[in-house]
Enzyme design. Structure first.
Site, PDB file in Angstrom:
ATOM      1  N   ALA A  64       0.807  -1.224   0.000  1.00  0.00           N
ATOM      2  CA  ALA A  64       0.000   0.000   0.000  1.00  0.00           C
ATOM      3  C   ALA A  64       0.837   1.270   0.000  1.00  0.00           C
ATOM      4  CB  ALA A  64      -0.938   0.002   1.203  1.00  0.00           C
ATOM      5  N   ASP A  67       4.420   3.741   4.886  1.00  0.00           N
ATOM      6  CA  ASP A  67       3.608   3.649   6.094  1.00  0.00           C
ATOM      7  C   ASP A  67       3.336   5.059   6.613  1.00  0.00           C
ATOM      8  OD1 ASP A  67       2.518   3.236   8.620  1.00  0.00           O
ATOM      9  OD2 ASP A  67       3.688   1.431   8.961  1.00  0.00           O
ATOM     10  N   HIS A  90      15.938   2.513  -2.306  1.00  0.00           N
ATOM     11  CA  HIS A  90      16.477   2.777  -3.639  1.00  0.00           C
ATOM     12  C   HIS A  90      17.684   1.902  -3.961  1.00  0.00           C
ATOM     13  CE1 HIS A  90      14.406   6.990  -3.873  1.00  0.00           C
ATOM     14  NE2 HIS A  90      13.574   5.985  -3.910  1.00  0.00           N
ATOM     15  N   ASP A 145       8.539   8.213  -5.147  1.00  0.00           N
ATOM     16  CA  ASP A 145       9.852   7.657  -4.833  1.00  0.00           C
ATOM     17  C   ASP A 145       9.859   6.203  -5.294  1.00  0.00           C
ATOM     18  OD1 ASP A 145       8.219   6.432  -2.980  1.00  0.00           O
ATOM     19  OD2 ASP A 145       9.483   6.861  -1.246  1.00  0.00           O
TER      20      ASP A 145
END
Length: 268
Positions: A64, A67, A90, A145
């Site tokens: 999802a 957080d 990343h 991101d």
């Protein structure tokens, strides 16, 4: 090896990663970002991994996104937390992209925010018919991101990527298939079976050649025609010197099915 937020195992040359935060819809918190980083580092150092499957626990969410509850709880140090989380995330995504082993996303529910990014960075995406895809970043005043501005624009194009980011439109599984975001839709009950078969087929393949294909495709948007063809020359020349390459050629000549060993040594 056990991880706080992820289930991880390697069997029959297939690495299976499950985001194990079902009560939080498999959202990525700081620990999950670090766990994924550590798991990918293990895989990158292993010659046993010849295919990777990433999924979420339960049947409601693949991932999802970030957080948001953890963000809210750490608002006094949120910028530092985000830099730390994205640092781990990343690096993990970069190393996933450069693995020789193909990476399959088994999208078993909602893929939002960083979950959309994680699906987009995988080599192949198999989605259940209940899966949904959305960006959701600008809905809460944030920007993307997890690599999606790199991979998503290459997968579905600039216009459609901007539509997802700016409008937070939610795509059904069928719409995601139509847009080219997923490779295949299967009934929810059949998702694991279908992904397992694909993973077995890939794990039995020429893993070094799979890695070469991934590198060529990953670099192609950055190259001219001539420089990309030079990359192709280097990769195929390297492959014909591998045991798998030579076994594949011999099997073709002898009208046999090739048997690939995966991360075989290059002949000198």
């Amino acid at each position: 090896m056990e991880f706080e937020t992820m289930l991880f195992k390697v069997e029959d040359n297939i690495a299976r990663i499950t985001i194990n935060r079902e009560n939080s819809f498999n959202a990525v918190n700081g620990q999950a970002a670090k766990d994924l980083h550590d798991i990918v580092n293990l895989m990158a150092s292993s010659k046993d991994v010849r295919a990777v499957v990433i999924t979420g626990s339960g049947d409601k969410a693949f991932c999802a996104g970030g957080d948001i509850a953890e963000f809210h709880e750490n608002k006094h140090r949120l910028e530092a937390l985000v830099r730390e989380m994205t640092g781990y995330l990343h690096i993990a995504i970069s190393r996933l992209a450069w693995l020789d082993a193909p990476v399959i996303a088994a999208v078993n529910g909602a893929a939002a925010g960083a979950g959309l990014s994680l699906a987009a960075c995988c080599d192949l995406v198999i989605a259940s018919d209940t899966a949904k895809f959305t960006s959701a970043y600008t809905r809460i005043g944030l920007t993307p991101d997890g690599s999606s501005t790199y991979f998503l624009t290459r997968v579905i194009g600039r216009r459609r990527a901007l539509e997802l980011y700016l409008t937070n439109r939610t795509l059904t599984a069928q719409e995601a298939l139509d847009w080219g975001l997923v490779n295949r839709i299967v009934p929810s009950a059949d998702l694991q079976k279908e992904v397992d078969q694909l993973a077995r087929d890939l794990a039995a393949g020429p893993t070094l050649a799979h890695g070469g294909v991934k590198r060529l495709v990953l670099m192609s948007p950055n190259d001219t025609l001539e420089s990309q063809m030079e990359r192709e020359t280097r990769e195929i020349a390297r492959m014909v010197g591998t045991e798998d390459g030579q076994n594949g050629i011999a099997a073709f000549i002898n009208k046999q099915k090739p048997v690939f060993e995966g991360l075989s040594l290059i002949h000198i």
